[in-house]
Design a protein around this motif. Structure first.
Motif, PDB file in Angstrom:
ATOM      1  N   ASP A 110       0.814  -1.224   0.000  1.00 37.35           N
ATOM      2  CA  ASP A 110       0.000   0.000   0.000  1.00 37.35           C
ATOM      3  C   ASP A 110       0.845   1.270   0.000  1.00 37.35           C
ATOM      4  OD1 ASP A 110      -2.379  -1.473   0.033  1.00 37.35           O
ATOM      5  OD2 ASP A 110      -2.286  -1.648   2.223  1.00 37.35           O
ATOM      6  N   GLN A 111       2.140   1.171  -0.256  1.00 35.53           N
ATOM      7  CA  GLN A 111       2.987   2.350  -0.373  1.00 35.53           C
ATOM      8  C   GLN A 111       3.352   2.553  -1.840  1.00 35.53           C
ATOM      9  OE1 GLN A 111       6.168   2.847   2.633  1.00 35.53           O
ATOM     10  NE2 GLN A 111       5.547   0.831   3.397  1.00 35.53           N
ATOM     11  N   PHE A 112       3.185   3.781  -2.307  1.00 32.46           N
ATOM     12  CA  PHE A 112       3.464   4.103  -3.710  1.00 32.46           C
ATOM     13  C   PHE A 112       4.830   4.778  -3.823  1.00 32.46           C
ATOM     14  CE2 PHE A 112       3.370   7.121  -7.276  1.00 32.46           C
ATOM     15  CZ  PHE A 112       3.064   6.253  -8.324  1.00 32.46           C
ATOM     16  N   GLY A 113       5.627   4.320  -4.788  1.00 31.29           N
ATOM     17  CA  GLY A 113       6.940   4.929  -5.007  1.00 31.29           C
ATOM     18  C   GLY A 113       7.207   5.101  -6.485  1.00 31.29           C
ATOM     19  N   GLU A 114       7.995   6.098  -6.832  1.00 30.44           N
ATOM     20  CA  GLU A 114       8.340   6.340  -8.231  1.00 30.44           C
ATOM     21  C   GLU A 114       9.728   6.964  -8.331  1.00 30.44           C
ATOM     22  OE1 GLU A 114       5.527   9.020  -9.900  1.00 30.44           O
ATOM     23  OE2 GLU A 114       5.618  10.417  -8.233  1.00 30.44           O
ATOM     24  N   ARG A 115      10.306   6.878  -9.537  1.00 23.70           N
ATOM     25  CA  ARG A 115      11.639   7.434  -9.752  1.00 23.70           C
ATOM     26  C   ARG A 115      11.781   7.799 -11.224  1.00 23.70           C
ATOM     27  NH1 ARG A 115      16.885   8.073  -8.373  1.00 23.70           N
ATOM     28  NH2 ARG A 115      18.495   7.255  -9.769  1.00 23.70           N
ATOM     29  N   GLU A 116      12.556   8.840 -11.509  1.00 26.63           N
ATOM     30  CA  GLU A 116      12.860   9.255 -12.877  1.00 26.63           C
ATOM     31  C   GLU A 116      14.374   9.346 -13.042  1.00 26.63           C
ATOM     32  OE1 GLU A 116      10.905  12.868 -13.823  1.00 26.63           O
ATOM     33  OE2 GLU A 116       8.878  12.043 -13.600  1.00 26.63           O
ATOM     34  N   VAL A 117      14.854   9.027 -14.241  1.00 27.18           N
ATOM     35  CA  VAL A 117      16.282   9.099 -14.528  1.00 27.18           C
ATOM     36  C   VAL A 117      16.459   9.307 -16.025  1.00 27.18           C
ATOM     37  CG1 VAL A 117      16.521   6.597 -14.865  1.00 27.18           C
ATOM     38  CG2 VAL A 117      18.506   7.947 -14.146  1.00 27.18           C
ATOM     39  N   SER A 118      17.545   9.941 -16.415  1.00 24.09           N
ATOM     40  CA  SER A 118      17.831  10.146 -17.834  1.00 24.09           C
ATOM     41  C   SER A 118      19.333  10.081 -18.053  1.00 24.09           C
ATOM     42  CB  SER A 118      17.293  11.497 -18.322  1.00 24.09           C
ATOM     43  OG  SER A 118      17.949  12.562 -17.659  1.00 24.09           O
ATOM     44  N   GLY A 119      19.715   9.817 -19.298  1.00 27.45           N
ATOM     45  CA  GLY A 119      21.125   9.775 -19.635  1.00 27.45           C
ATOM     46  C   GLY A 119      21.369   8.932 -20.863  1.00 27.45           C
ATOM     47  N   PRO A 120      22.631   8.854 -21.317  1.00 24.22           N
ATOM     48  CA  PRO A 120      22.956   8.014 -22.470  1.00 24.22           C
ATOM     49  C   PRO A 120      22.812   6.543 -22.127  1.00 24.22           C
ATOM     50  CG  PRO A 120      24.955   8.874 -21.455  1.00 24.22           C
ATOM     51  CD  PRO A 120      23.808   9.562 -20.783  1.00 24.22           C
ATOM     52  N   ALA A 121      22.298   5.770 -23.059  1.00 22.98           N
ATOM     53  CA  ALA A 121      22.221   4.320 -22.903  1.00 22.98           C
ATOM     54  C   ALA A 121      23.492   3.689 -23.455  1.00 22.98           C
ATOM     55  CB  ALA A 121      20.981   3.785 -23.611  1.00 22.98           C
ATOM     56  N   ASP A 122      23.609   2.392 -23.290  1.00 26.06           N
ATOM     57  CA  ASP A 122      24.806   1.688 -23.740  1.00 26.06           C
ATOM     58  C   ASP A 122      24.943   1.750 -25.263  1.00 26.06           C
ATOM     59  OD1 ASP A 122      25.264   1.037 -21.113  1.00 26.06           O
ATOM     60  OD2 ASP A 122      24.398  -0.969 -21.265  1.00 26.06           O
ATOM     61  N   THR A 123      26.156   1.979 -25.730  1.00 25.97           N
ATOM     62  CA  THR A 123      26.447   2.040 -27.169  1.00 25.97           C
ATOM     63  C   THR A 123      26.463   0.630 -27.755  1.00 25.97           C
ATOM     64  OG1 THR A 123      27.838   3.968 -26.744  1.00 25.97           O
ATOM     65  CG2 THR A 123      28.048   2.915 -28.903  1.00 25.97           C
ATOM     66  N   ARG A 124      25.888   0.487 -28.960  1.00 24.53           N
ATOM     67  CA  ARG A 124      25.815  -0.820 -29.608  1.00 24.53           C
ATOM     68  C   ARG A 124      26.566  -0.804 -30.941  1.00 24.53           C
ATOM     69  NH1 ARG A 124      20.300   0.018 -28.188  1.00 24.53           N
ATOM     70  NH2 ARG A 124      19.771   0.323 -30.380  1.00 24.53           N
ATOM     71  N   PHE A 125      27.294  -1.883 -31.197  1.00 24.72           N
ATOM     72  CA  PHE A 125      28.024  -2.075 -32.444  1.00 24.72           C
ATOM     73  C   PHE A 125      27.563  -3.395 -33.064  1.00 24.72           C
ATOM     74  CE2 PHE A 125      30.666   0.129 -29.384  1.00 24.72           C
ATOM     75  CZ  PHE A 125      31.121   1.229 -30.074  1.00 24.72           C
ATOM     76  N   ARG A 126      27.388  -3.401 -34.384  1.00 27.65           N
ATOM     77  CA  ARG A 126      26.924  -4.623 -35.052  1.00 27.65           C
ATOM     78  C   ARG A 126      27.634  -4.784 -36.395  1.00 27.65           C
ATOM     79  NH1 ARG A 126      22.607  -6.021 -38.650  1.00 27.65           N
ATOM     80  NH2 ARG A 126      21.755  -8.106 -38.250  1.00 27.65           N
ATOM     81  N   PHE A 127      28.087  -6.015 -36.660  1.00 28.60           N
ATOM     82  CA  PHE A 127      28.660  -6.354 -37.957  1.00 28.60           C
ATOM     83  C   PHE A 127      27.891  -7.543 -38.508  1.00 28.60           C
ATOM     84  CE2 PHE A 127      31.537  -8.901 -40.594  1.00 28.60           C
ATOM     85  CZ  PHE A 127      31.859  -7.960 -41.562  1.00 28.60           C
ATOM     86  N   ALA A 128      27.380  -7.417 -39.733  1.00 29.14           N
ATOM     87  CA  ALA A 128      26.615  -8.479 -40.385  1.00 29.14           C
ATOM     88  C   ALA A 128      27.207  -8.768 -41.751  1.00 29.14           C
ATOM     89  CB  ALA A 128      25.152  -8.070 -40.537  1.00 29.14           C
ATOM     90  N   VAL A 129      27.229 -10.041 -42.136  1.00 23.49           N
ATOM     91  CA  VAL A 129      27.725 -10.434 -43.451  1.00 23.49           C
ATOM     92  C   VAL A 129      26.770 -11.463 -44.045  1.00 23.49           C
ATOM     93  CG1 VAL A 129      29.221 -12.205 -42.410  1.00 23.49           C
ATOM     94  CG2 VAL A 129      29.681 -11.381 -44.748  1.00 23.49           C
ATOM     95  N   ASN A 130      26.471 -11.308 -45.330  1.00 19.77           N
ATOM     96  CA  ASN A 130      25.620 -12.253 -46.034  1.00 19.77           C
ATOM     97  C   ASN A 130      26.508 -13.344 -46.629  1.00 19.77           C
ATOM     98  OD1 ASN A 130      23.127 -10.933 -45.549  1.00 19.77           O
ATOM     99  ND2 ASN A 130      23.609  -9.443 -47.143  1.00 19.77           N
ATOM    100  N   LEU A 131      26.414 -14.543 -46.082  1.00 17.62           N
ATOM    101  CA  LEU A 131      27.315 -15.632 -46.455  1.00 17.62           C
ATOM    102  C   LEU A 131      26.937 -16.292 -47.772  1.00 17.62           C
ATOM    103  CD1 LEU A 131      27.450 -17.227 -42.889  1.00 17.62           C
ATOM    104  CD2 LEU A 131      29.139 -15.690 -43.916  1.00 17.62           C
ATOM    105  N   TYR A 132      25.665 -16.206 -48.142  1.00 11.30           N
ATOM    106  CA  TYR A 132      25.194 -16.885 -49.349  1.00 11.30           C
ATOM    107  C   TYR A 132      24.081 -16.060 -49.978  1.00 11.30           C
ATOM    108  CZ  TYR A 132      22.750 -20.295 -52.280  1.00 11.30           C
ATOM    109  OH  TYR A 132      22.131 -20.934 -53.332  1.00 11.30           O
ATOM    110  N   GLY A 133      24.137 -15.927 -51.312  1.00  9.32           N
ATOM    111  CA  GLY A 133      23.023 -15.338 -52.048  1.00  9.32           C
ATOM    112  C   GLY A 133      23.023 -13.834 -52.155  1.00  9.32           C
TER     113      GLY A 133
END
Length: 310
Positions: A110-133
């Motif tokens: 029966d207790q209500f709580g809340e929080r707010e936060v902001s900032g940069p998220a984790d950086t993502r790197f991706r490499f994809a290669v089409n092996l066939y076709g």
């Protein structure tokens, strides 16, 4: 004794709100991404800016007295991608940097709580290669290319570069690395394209979780499928679905009852603006949730391409 109960209630509130936000911010690990293994002329560059909105709840441990969990996450993202020639095969490299604003709330005893936060998220790197076709082709040669069956593979790495405060459970960043190898198949049937991709995301340990505790997570297994229809002139739409399971967490050696086993559906629409610019709109939501994140997400991305003219 009452002070102890109040402290425990607030701790559970913060925990519930944090798990909501972390589940929503981890949605990239549960992504629905059509046309991930299509071919493209070598030397194209893509600049992408987007806005995503995520809202919903997360199923928590039924033994905890947590109710009315809710989260909202507003995310902007900026990305760069380039198509490559990788030993005669078409390939692509991209990097994504999100910035997010998250707010979470919950009711505990029966207790209500809340929080707010902001900032940069984790950086993502991706490499994809089409092996066939999908051979590496110049813009000129690509004009004569017609897709049949493509088999591709990719590796995505997420770096612990986002906002993180070990004194709080609710953070934008995750303070850990993750790596996701994936393999995908794309089959063209005229204007229709069928796609299927399966991947496993592995996580390193977060050794500074909420005051120096050690948090580990099992691999997360995902399978996604897409049915894409091309209307011509660069316009296409897709019906999307994904299923993911695993991801059980361990805190200081104690295993939690939070294994994921969820499915989601969605839709994506791409619209060209002119030769160099296009817009992509998407929406997806949960269908079946055993435990974990139960949220809906929608967004719009603007893409500008250049290069690849020779």
């Amino acid at each position: 004794m009452s002070r102890l109960y109040r402290h425990e209630g607030l701790r559970l509130i913060r925990f519930a709100a944090a798990m909501l936000a972390l589940a929503a911010l981890a949605a990239k690990g549960q992504e629905i991404e059509p046309r991930a293994y299509t071919n493209a002329p070598v030397g194209l560059n893509f600049l992408i800016a987007g806005y995503n909105y995520t809202t919903g709840g997360v199923a928590t441990d039924p033994a905890l007295p947590i109710e009315n969990t809710q989260v909202e996450v507003h995310t902007t993202l900026f990305a760069y991608a380039r198509s490559l020639d990788f030993f005669g095969k078409s390939a692509k490299f991209d990097v994504v940097q999100p910035y997010a604003w998250a707010s979470g709330s919950a009711t505990v005893k029966d207790q209500f709580g809340e929080r707010e936060v902001s900032g940069p998220a984790d950086t993502r790197f991706r490499f994809a290669v089409n092996l066939y076709g999908a051979p590496a082709l110049s813009m000129k040669d690509f004009a004569n290319y017609r897709q049949d069956t493509i088999v591709g593979a990719s590796v995505e790495v997420t770096a612990p570069s986002g906002q993180y405060d070990e004194d709080h459970l609710l953070n934008i960043g995750t303070n850990r690395w993750s790596i996701k190898p994936e393999i995908g198949v794309s089959k063209s049937l005229g204007r229709l394209t069928l796609e299927l991709a399966g991947g496993i995301r592995f996580y390193t340990e977060n050794d500074d979780f909420f005051g120096g505790r050690a948090r580990e997570q099992d691999p997360l297994y995902s399978l996604q499928g897409h049915l894409t229809y091309s209307f011509g002139y660069g316009i296409w739409a897709a019906v999307d679905g994904t299923f993911y399971t695993g991801g059980r967490t361990t805190l200081d050696g104690v295993e939690n009852n939070d294994k994921l086993e969820n499915s989601r559906i969605g839709a994506t629409l791409a619209l060209p603006v002119n030769r160099y610019n296009s817009v992509k709109i998407f929406f997806h939501t949960g269908v079946s949730v055993r435990t974990g994140s139960d949220f809906s997400a929608m967004g719009i991305n603007w893409q500008y391409r250049f290069g690849g003219e020779h």
